[in-house]
Design a protein around this motif. Structure first.
Motif, PDB file in Angstrom:
ATOM      1  N   LEU A 405       0.859  -1.184   0.000  1.00 56.68           N
ATOM      2  CA  LEU A 405       0.000   0.000   0.000  1.00 56.68           C
ATOM      3  C   LEU A 405       0.893   1.230   0.000  1.00 56.68           C
ATOM      4  N   VAL A 406       0.745   2.069  -1.029  1.00 60.96           N
ATOM      5  CA  VAL A 406       1.473   3.333  -1.112  1.00 60.96           C
ATOM      6  C   VAL A 406       0.519   4.461  -0.719  1.00 60.96           C
ATOM      7  N   ILE A 407       0.940   5.280   0.248  1.00 64.79           N
ATOM      8  CA  ILE A 407       0.173   6.455   0.666  1.00 64.79           C
ATOM      9  C   ILE A 407       0.927   7.684   0.176  1.00 64.79           C
ATOM     10  N   ASP A 408       0.395   8.331  -0.852  1.00 69.35           N
ATOM     11  CA  ASP A 408       1.077   9.463  -1.483  1.00 69.35           C
ATOM     12  C   ASP A 408       0.694  10.769  -0.790  1.00 69.35           C
ATOM     13  N   GLU A 409       1.481  11.839  -1.063  1.00 65.50           N
ATOM     14  CA  GLU A 409       1.277  13.149  -0.438  1.00 65.50           C
ATOM     15  C   GLU A 409       1.134  12.975   1.076  1.00 65.50           C
ATOM     16  N   ALA A 410       2.038  12.202   1.663  1.00 67.88           N
ATOM     17  CA  ALA A 410       1.914  11.793   3.063  1.00 67.88           C
ATOM     18  C   ALA A 410       2.063  12.950   4.044  1.00 67.88           C
ATOM     19  N   SER A 411       2.603  14.082   3.602  1.00 69.95           N
ATOM     20  CA  SER A 411       2.724  15.218   4.524  1.00 69.95           C
ATOM     21  C   SER A 411       1.358  15.705   4.985  1.00 69.95           C
ATOM     22  N   MET A 412       0.315  15.455   4.190  1.00 71.41           N
ATOM     23  CA  MET A 412      -1.023  15.933   4.525  1.00 71.41           C
ATOM     24  C   MET A 412      -1.853  14.891   5.273  1.00 71.41           C
ATOM     25  N   ILE A 413      -1.288  13.728   5.545  1.00 70.45           N
ATOM     26  CA  ILE A 413      -2.015  12.689   6.273  1.00 70.45           C
ATOM     27  C   ILE A 413      -1.986  13.011   7.770  1.00 70.45           C
ATOM     28  N   ALA A 414      -3.158  13.190   8.359  1.00 69.91           N
ATOM     29  CA  ALA A 414      -3.267  13.499   9.784  1.00 69.91           C
ATOM     30  C   ALA A 414      -3.232  12.212  10.604  1.00 69.91           C
ATOM     31  N   LEU A 433       5.022   5.228   2.867  1.00 69.16           N
ATOM     32  CA  LEU A 433       4.593   6.630   2.880  1.00 69.16           C
ATOM     33  C   LEU A 433       5.490   7.406   1.924  1.00 69.16           C
ATOM     34  N   VAL A 434       4.878   8.097   0.963  1.00 69.41           N
ATOM     35  CA  VAL A 434       5.624   8.872  -0.023  1.00 69.41           C
ATOM     36  C   VAL A 434       5.213  10.332   0.121  1.00 69.41           C
ATOM     37  N   GLY A 435       6.179  11.219   0.325  1.00 64.35           N
ATOM     38  CA  GLY A 435       5.804  12.617   0.479  1.00 64.35           C
ATOM     39  C   GLY A 435       6.996  13.523   0.676  1.00 64.35           C
ATOM     40  N   ASP A 436       6.664  14.779   0.947  1.00 59.42           N
ATOM     41  CA  ASP A 436       7.669  15.818   1.138  1.00 59.42           C
ATOM     42  C   ASP A 436       7.393  16.503   2.472  1.00 59.42           C
ATOM     43  N   PRO A 437       8.218  16.262   3.491  1.00 63.27           N
ATOM     44  CA  PRO A 437       7.973  16.874   4.802  1.00 63.27           C
ATOM     45  C   PRO A 437       7.970  18.390   4.776  1.00 63.27           C
ATOM     46  N   GLY A 438       8.530  18.974   3.719  1.00 63.82           N
ATOM     47  CA  GLY A 438       8.567  20.431   3.636  1.00 63.82           C
ATOM     48  C   GLY A 438       7.309  21.038   3.078  1.00 63.82           C
ATOM     49  N   GLN A 439       6.387  20.213   2.556  1.00 59.02           N
ATOM     50  CA  GLN A 439       5.149  20.747   1.990  1.00 59.02           C
ATOM     51  C   GLN A 439       4.091  20.920   3.070  1.00 59.02           C
ATOM     52  N   GLY A 444      -5.927  18.188   9.535  1.00 63.75           N
ATOM     53  CA  GLY A 444      -6.356  17.565  10.780  1.00 63.75           C
ATOM     54  C   GLY A 444      -5.243  17.543  11.810  1.00 63.75           C
ATOM     55  N   ALA A 445      -5.523  16.908  12.936  1.00 56.73           N
ATOM     56  CA  ALA A 445      -4.596  16.919  14.068  1.00 56.73           C
ATOM     57  C   ALA A 445      -3.400  16.004  13.841  1.00 56.73           C
ATOM     58  N   GLY A 446      -2.300  16.341  14.506  1.00 62.27           N
ATOM     59  CA  GLY A 446      -1.088  15.543  14.408  1.00 62.27           C
ATOM     60  C   GLY A 446      -0.263  15.910  13.190  1.00 62.27           C
ATOM     61  N   ASN A 447       0.910  15.295  13.111  1.00 59.35           N
ATOM     62  CA  ASN A 447       1.809  15.501  11.970  1.00 59.35           C
ATOM     63  C   ASN A 447       2.661  14.240  11.835  1.00 59.35           C
ATOM     64  N   PRO A 448       2.021  13.115  11.458  1.00 57.40           N
ATOM     65  CA  PRO A 448       2.711  11.825  11.497  1.00 57.40           C
ATOM     66  C   PRO A 448       3.993  11.761  10.673  1.00 57.40           C
ATOM     67  N   LEU A 449       3.974  12.324   9.450  1.00 63.53           N
ATOM     68  CA  LEU A 449       5.170  12.217   8.620  1.00 63.53           C
ATOM     69  C   LEU A 449       6.347  12.906   9.287  1.00 63.53           C
TER      70      LEU A 449
END
Length: 723
Positions: A405-414, A433-439, A444-449
């Motif tokens: 399972l690939v979760i894209d744009e992971a910076s926005m996953i709460a 998890l695929v994403g850019d921590p700088g984006q 929502g709450a939290g910042n898992p990435l």
């Protein structure tokens, strides 16, 4: 006045027109505004309406309702209610009249008590149960409305309480008025509770105050980003002192200690969490840890997938991309991160080949519909939103076996998003998890990435070589500096040399930002004539210039800018019905719409459907008898009809928020820099990296420098995940 409803005609903006008759048979027309009634009136019901008489130019005298509440039918009115209730099929006026004739005034008691057996001989068991259930729901609703009104709560709150708790809502209110804190603002609930005799140090009040403070920090109602899943003791005490008023200083510590003793607050890693966030983070950690104990796949499988990918590309993947694919192959849970344009989509395609090589299922999801659509276009494999994926599992019965399972744009996953995903997928599913921590961070709450890339416990592969912009573009260099909080030297925008590629600043005061943006747009596409023709509009659209703003409202808000461009450029084009848009208008689709009727049929005569994702941009082509044809900007060039019901799903799209643009790319972007709590380096970095060729920052240079140098508020969110 009391009216028997004849019909109700809803308005697209909520509320509507109720037609009814008084006891003496006089017909009345009542305009019910949004939030005046708790629900839509049904034909045959009795309603109490309070309001003022007004003159309508088309319909004459009518009542504008201030209050509209349903009533429980009594006496022979029950006959009419039964005969016209659409939820009870097959019971007409004759049968309803027979029930009245047999039971008389006792019929009210039978319905109220839910005595379906007393009616079974006349109606049969199924219809009897349906009828008594309908009546009891109405009676409970009216009872709650009456009692809540007596305590000073509005009808909307009463209706929500009735839907949540039924008739027991009244008892809940009397037992603990603070149970309504989930439905109304704390101040209002606290004021009512105090008037009902609740003392300032009542344990119910203190527990509710702690819950409110933690909820506010979780939801983001405090100054700053909010979104905390954990808090330090001092933060909770400060919130309690503010919330409890003059007694706050005296009762804050007692409230905190009571919450700890009750298990309302849970201590983890030196901080305090509500039970919900603590449970979510602990479950995420458990699911990750169980995967980290296992090896995913043999090394040669990764090399095979890389070879297939390079054959498709026609050139070699860079070293970081190759390392990322090998990391995914070796890990059951890992992160692939990198700045915009570093080839994360290429790695994702290689991961897809890896899954196929392993003969395992491959699934890819993203939080937004726009991102899911772009992911599908990049890989050629079906992609879903997180919401649709979870719905397919929880409601649709989708079964997942061993796979990736690939979760894209992971910076926005709460945190709640990741918790749901990890909770519902089987343990044999590997997660990437695929994403850019700088984006942009999660809404929502939290910042898992951020938490996951900040620990050495989770395998991670970082991409660094930028591929999106070609040649000597300065976009990657400037974006990279901003991403790390350093304000680079940025040249001034020159309208005489607008064709140059790179990142530029158009310095001006905040008040001058809207006019400066209009000037830059014209520098890119040329000044329009007084009434731009179709050729000018084609040139405007072909330039692929997009304004990306931080806010909706205000002089430099995206709504205001879009309206201004619409009037200046598309205002002379043929209008589309009375919709407020015209041929060549640019629109933004604001909801995920699956299986949207395309307004045409296939070769076999079946209606064609398309998926239109939230964030899609479209150009209005021409009017149709029922609506308008729109060409959307996805890779397939989706062309579909929209109709009046779709007006609630569209906005003008000349200027859009950065959030809506994440996952997209444009030739040139114009970015207003104006004061906003949303303005920070993640927002600016994300906006700049949407540009393939040119990005222009417009506004106060000092404000820009402050936003870049200041630590992003979302990065300071408190959380305990993997800490």
């Amino acid at each position: 006045m009391e009216l028997t409803v004849t019909s109700f005609h809803p308005s697209p903006a909520n509320g509507g027109i109720m037609i009814g008759s008084t006891g003496d048979g006089a017909s009345r027309r009542v305009r019910i505004g949004a939030n005046v009634a708790t629900r839509e009136p049904k034909a045959g019901e009795d309603w109490r309406v309070t309001g003022a008489w007004v003159d309508d130019p088309d319909h004459g005298r009518q009542v504008r309702a201030d209050i509209a509440l349903p009533l429980v039918p009594r006496g022979e009115a029950i006959v009419r209610w039964i005969a016209t209730n659409q939820a009870v099929a097959g019971v007409g006026r004759i049968t309803a009249g027979k029930l009245w004739k047999v039971h008389g005034t006792d019929l009210y008691r039978i319905l109220q008590d839910g005595d379906a057996g007393a009616l079974a001989a006349d109606l049969g068991p199924v219809v009897s149960v349906a009828l008594t259930n309908e009546f009891r729901m109405l009676a409970d609703e009216v009872h709650v409305l009456e009692q809540f009104d007596r305590y000073g709560f509005d009808a909307a709150t009463a209706m929500m309480a009735a839907q949540l708790w039924g008739r027991s809502a009244v008892q809940r209110l009397e037992d603990d008025p603070y149970a309504l804190s989930a439905l109304q603002p704390w101040r209002k609930v606290d004021d009512r509770a105090r008037r009902l005799g609740i003392a300032t140090d009542d344990p119910r009040r203190l527990r509710a105050a702690v819950e409110e403070v933690v909820a506010r920090r979780y939801r983001g109602h405090e100054r700053g980003a909010g979104g905390h899943t954990a808090s330090e003791r001092r933060d909770i005490l400060a919130g309690l002192r503010s919330l409890l008023g003059r007694a706050g200083e005296r009762h804050a510590a007692a409230a905190f200690d009571l919450a700890v003793a009750d298990g309302q607050l849970v201590e983890r890693a030196g901080m305090w969490q509500g039970r919900g966030p603590a449970m979510m983070e602990a479950e995420i950690e458990r699911k990750i840890s169980s995967r980290l104990r296992e090896v995913n796949a043999p090394r040669e499988k990764a090399e095979s997938a890389i070879a297939v990918m390079e054959a498709e590309l026609g050139f070699r993947m860079d070293r970081a991309q190759i390392a990322a694919v090998k990391q995914v192959a070796a890990s059951r849970f890992c992160i692939v991160d990198g700045a915009a344009g570093t080839g994360k989509s290429t790695v994702t395609r290689a991961i897809m080949h890896l899954a196929h090589d392993l003969d395992r299922a491959y699934t890819q999801i993203a939080l937004s519909g726009r991102a899911a659509k772009r992911l599908q276009e990049a890989t050629g494999h079906d992609a879903m939103t997180v919401h649709r994926f979870l719905k397919a599992i929880t409601v649709g019965g989708r079964k997942m076996g061993a796979g990736i399972l690939v979760i894209d744009e992971a910076s926005m996953i709460a945190t709640p998003d990741l918790w749901q995903i990890m909770s519902w997928i089987p343990d044999e599913v590997s997660v990437v998890l695929v994403g850019d921590p700088g984006q942009l961070p999660p809404i929502g709450a939290g910042n898992p990435l951020a938490a996951l890339v900040g620990t050495t416990r989770v395998p991670r592969a970082t991409l660094s070589q930028v591929h999106r912009q070609l040649g000597d573009s300065a976009i990657p260099v400037i974006a990279s500096a901003i991403r790390t909080g350093a304000m680079p030297e940025v040249p001034r925008f020159d309208a005489e040399d607008a064709g140059r590629d790179g990142v530029f600043i158009a310095a001006c005061s905040t008040a001058d930002v809207p006019d400066t943006i209009m000037g830059i747009l014209e520098a890119f596409v040329g000044s329009p004539a007084d009434k731009p023709d179709r050729a000018a509009m084609r040139h405007l659209h072909a330039a692929r210039v997009q304004i990306l703003g931080m806010t909706l409202r205000g002089p430099a808000g995206v709504t205001t800018l879009s309206d201004r461009i619409e009037r200046r450029w598309a205002g002379a084009q043929p209008p589309i019905h009375d919709w407020g848009i015209a041929e060549t208008s640019k629109i933004l689709w604001t909801r995920n719409s699956y299986d949207h009727d395309a307004g045409s049929v296939d070769d076999e005569g079946r209606r064609k459907t398309v998926d239109i994702m939230n964030g899609s941009l479209g150009i209005v082509q021409h009017a149709t008898p029922k609506g308008a044809m729109v060409l959307f900007d996805d890779e397939a060039g989706t062309r579909t009809e929209i109709r009046p019901v779709d007006l609630q799903r569209i906005l003008r799209g000349w200027a859009i928020t950065v959030h809506k643009a994440q996952g997209s790319a444009f030739e040139r972007v114009i970015i207003p820099i104006v004061p906003s709590r949303l303005l920070d380096r993640t927002m600016i970095y994300t906006a700049i990296t949407r540009a393939r060729r040119t990005a222009v920052l417009v506004g106060d240079v000092t404000l820009l420098e402050q936003a870049v140098s200041t630590f992003p508020a979302a990065a300071s969110r408190r959380q305990c995940l993997l800490s």
